[in-house]
Scaffold this motif. Structure first.
Motif, PDB file in Angstrom:
ATOM      1  N   TYR A  78       0.797  -1.221   0.000  1.00  0.00           N
ATOM      2  CA  TYR A  78       0.000   0.000   0.000  1.00  0.00           C
ATOM      3  C   TYR A  78       0.831   1.273   0.000  1.00  0.00           C
ATOM      4  N   SER A  79       2.119   1.180   0.196  1.00  0.00           N
ATOM      5  CA  SER A  79       2.949   2.385   0.263  1.00  0.00           C
ATOM      6  C   SER A  79       3.596   2.734  -1.067  1.00  0.00           C
ATOM      7  N   ARG A  80       3.209   2.059  -2.138  1.00  0.00           N
ATOM      8  CA  ARG A  80       3.802   2.326  -3.450  1.00  0.00           C
ATOM      9  C   ARG A  80       3.486   3.737  -3.917  1.00  0.00           C
ATOM     10  N   THR A  81       4.513   4.533  -4.162  1.00  0.00           N
ATOM     11  CA  THR A  81       4.297   5.917  -4.578  1.00  0.00           C
ATOM     12  C   THR A  81       3.834   6.024  -6.025  1.00  0.00           C
ATOM     13  N   LEU A 117      -5.716  11.685  12.858  1.00  0.00           N
ATOM     14  CA  LEU A 117      -6.330  10.946  11.759  1.00  0.00           C
ATOM     15  C   LEU A 117      -5.690  11.334  10.428  1.00  0.00           C
ATOM     16  N   HIS A 118      -5.442  12.616  10.241  1.00  0.00           N
ATOM     17  CA  HIS A 118      -4.830  13.028   8.989  1.00  0.00           C
ATOM     18  C   HIS A 118      -3.401  12.522   8.872  1.00  0.00           C
ATOM     19  N   MET A 119      -2.661  12.558   9.955  1.00  0.00           N
ATOM     20  CA  MET A 119      -1.289  12.056   9.911  1.00  0.00           C
ATOM     21  C   MET A 119      -1.259  10.576   9.532  1.00  0.00           C
ATOM     22  N   VAL A 120      -2.201   9.817  10.063  1.00  0.00           N
ATOM     23  CA  VAL A 120      -2.265   8.382   9.771  1.00  0.00           C
ATOM     24  C   VAL A 120      -2.686   8.147   8.323  1.00  0.00           C
ATOM     25  N   ALA A 121      -3.710   8.872   7.882  1.00  0.00           N
ATOM     26  CA  ALA A 121      -4.249   8.649   6.539  1.00  0.00           C
ATOM     27  C   ALA A 121      -3.262   9.040   5.451  1.00  0.00           C
ATOM     28  N   ALA A 122      -2.586  10.177   5.636  1.00  0.00           N
ATOM     29  CA  ALA A 122      -1.812  10.775   4.550  1.00  0.00           C
ATOM     30  C   ALA A 122      -0.324  10.517   4.651  1.00  0.00           C
ATOM     31  N   ALA A 123       0.090   9.638   5.550  1.00  0.00           N
ATOM     32  CA  ALA A 123       1.523   9.433   5.812  1.00  0.00           C
ATOM     33  C   ALA A 123       2.318   9.092   4.564  1.00  0.00           C
ATOM     34  N   VAL A 126       1.385  12.798   1.414  1.00  0.00           N
ATOM     35  CA  VAL A 126       1.764  14.214   1.438  1.00  0.00           C
ATOM     36  C   VAL A 126       3.095  14.382   2.165  1.00  0.00           C
ATOM     37  N   THR A 127       3.707  15.533   1.979  1.00  0.00           N
ATOM     38  CA  THR A 127       4.981  15.815   2.645  1.00  0.00           C
ATOM     39  C   THR A 127       4.769  15.988   4.147  1.00  0.00           C
ATOM     40  N   SER A 128       5.804  15.752   4.904  1.00  0.00           N
ATOM     41  CA  SER A 128       5.675  15.736   6.361  1.00  0.00           C
ATOM     42  C   SER A 128       5.206  17.072   6.920  1.00  0.00           C
ATOM     43  N   ASP A 129       5.547  18.190   6.265  1.00  0.00           N
ATOM     44  CA  ASP A 129       5.153  19.495   6.795  1.00  0.00           C
ATOM     45  C   ASP A 129       3.657  19.755   6.640  1.00  0.00           C
ATOM     46  N   ALA A 130       2.966  18.945   5.828  1.00  0.00           N
ATOM     47  CA  ALA A 130       1.523  19.123   5.638  1.00  0.00           C
ATOM     48  C   ALA A 130       0.694  18.146   6.457  1.00  0.00           C
ATOM     49  N   LEU A 131       1.352  17.247   7.173  1.00  0.00           N
ATOM     50  CA  LEU A 131       0.631  16.231   7.929  1.00  0.00           C
ATOM     51  C   LEU A 131       0.027  16.810   9.209  1.00  0.00           C
ATOM     52  N   GLY A 132      -1.255  16.547   9.410  1.00  0.00           N
ATOM     53  CA  GLY A 132      -1.890  16.866  10.677  1.00  0.00           C
ATOM     54  C   GLY A 132      -2.215  18.319  10.912  1.00  0.00           C
TER      55      GLY A 132
END
Length: 277
Positions: A78-81, A117-123, A126-132
């Motif tokens: 599931y982590s395939r970019t 929830l957003h950090m988990v969903a979008a890990a 999206v780039t780390s600065d946009a998480l959560g």
């Protein structure tokens, strides 16, 4: 939604809109029927796990990653970019595993849970600065379903804070009503740059758990939304965004019907387990 006078349930007026009480009662009876099923009494962890899987699959489908249940069970990459759909399904699955860990935190800090929830969903997306964090001015979210014109970043932050305050006030509005409003507000605001639908539907589940309607998280409202169709989902959401009594009531009724269908889905799972699925 504005802050009500002290002692007044902020969701009570919505719960009384025409058509809402009947839809809520139908959904409540469907959930009660599920929770009273003898398979739930004997094998509830198994049913809850299946609900989480089916809910994740359906939530991903509403985001455009419409994989079969068999494919979701089989896949591991599931982590395939290079596969955007895998990112959606992976995010939905991670959220389904996280919900049970966040119910107590939700009771004291809904904003903290939405960020998590957003950090988990979008890990993986999206780039780390946009998480959560809520989107900033100039950032355009990946929108699905489309609620129409989006509020600016400042309004997003203010409305999320207002919603969190309302959720912490005492009240006895039906869980389905509160869950639908949380769900609708997140979709209307599109607060994050990606994954708002996944976050909104996970928050809906958390409300149904914490408000006591579905303490075992056995219902699959996401399947209900899929069964009624993406077009109906978006139409109901736009009614909510309009702010008219009919539009808001239509959204609440739509979400209640999704809960009813989701309860029936899990009853079918219970029956299959009894037959030795």
């Amino acid at each position: 939604m504005s802050t009500p006078p002290p002692g007044q349930d902020p969701f009570a007026a919505v719960a009384a809109l025409p058509g809402v009480p009947e839809a809520v009662e139908t959904a409540r009876k469907a959930v009660d029927g599920l929770l009273g099923h003898r398979t739930m009494r004997r094998r509830s962890p198994e049913i809850s796990a299946e609900s989480a899987l089916r809910g994740a699959r359906a939530s991903a489908a509403l985001e455009g990653a419409d994989w079969s249940l068999e494919e979701v069970r089989r896949r591991t990459d599931y982590s395939r970019t290079d596969d955007p759909e895998a990112g959606v399904v992976g995010g939905a699955l991670r959220l389904s595993a996280e919900i049970g860990e966040l119910t107590e935190v939700w009771r004291r800090s809904p904003i903290q849970v939405l960020a998590r929830l957003h950090m988990v969903a979008a890990a993986d997306v999206v780039t780390s600065d946009a998480l959560g964090r809520p989107r900033l001015a100039g950032e355009e979210p990946d929108v699905r379903p489309d609620p129409g014109p989006l509020p600016g970043a400042d309004e997003v932050t203010a409305r999320l804070d207002g919603l969190a305050r309302l959720l912490l006030l005492p009240g006895d509005a039906p869980a389905i009503v509160v869950a639908a409003i949380v769900h609708g507000e997140i979709l209307a605001l599109q607060p994050f740059v990606w994954g708002n639908g996944l976050v909104a539907r996970s928050a809906q589940r958390i409300v149904l758990i914490t408000r006591g309607l579905d303490p075992k998280s056995a219902v699959v409202p996401e399947v209900g939304h899929v069964d009624m169709g993406a077009e109906a989902y978006e139409k109901a959401l736009r009614g909510y965004v309009s702010g008219t009594p009919d539009g808001v009531a239509g959204w609440i009724v739509h979400c209640a019907e999704a809960v009813t269908l989701g309860a029936r889905e899990s009853v079918a799972v219970c029956e299959a387990v009894m037959r030795g699925m």
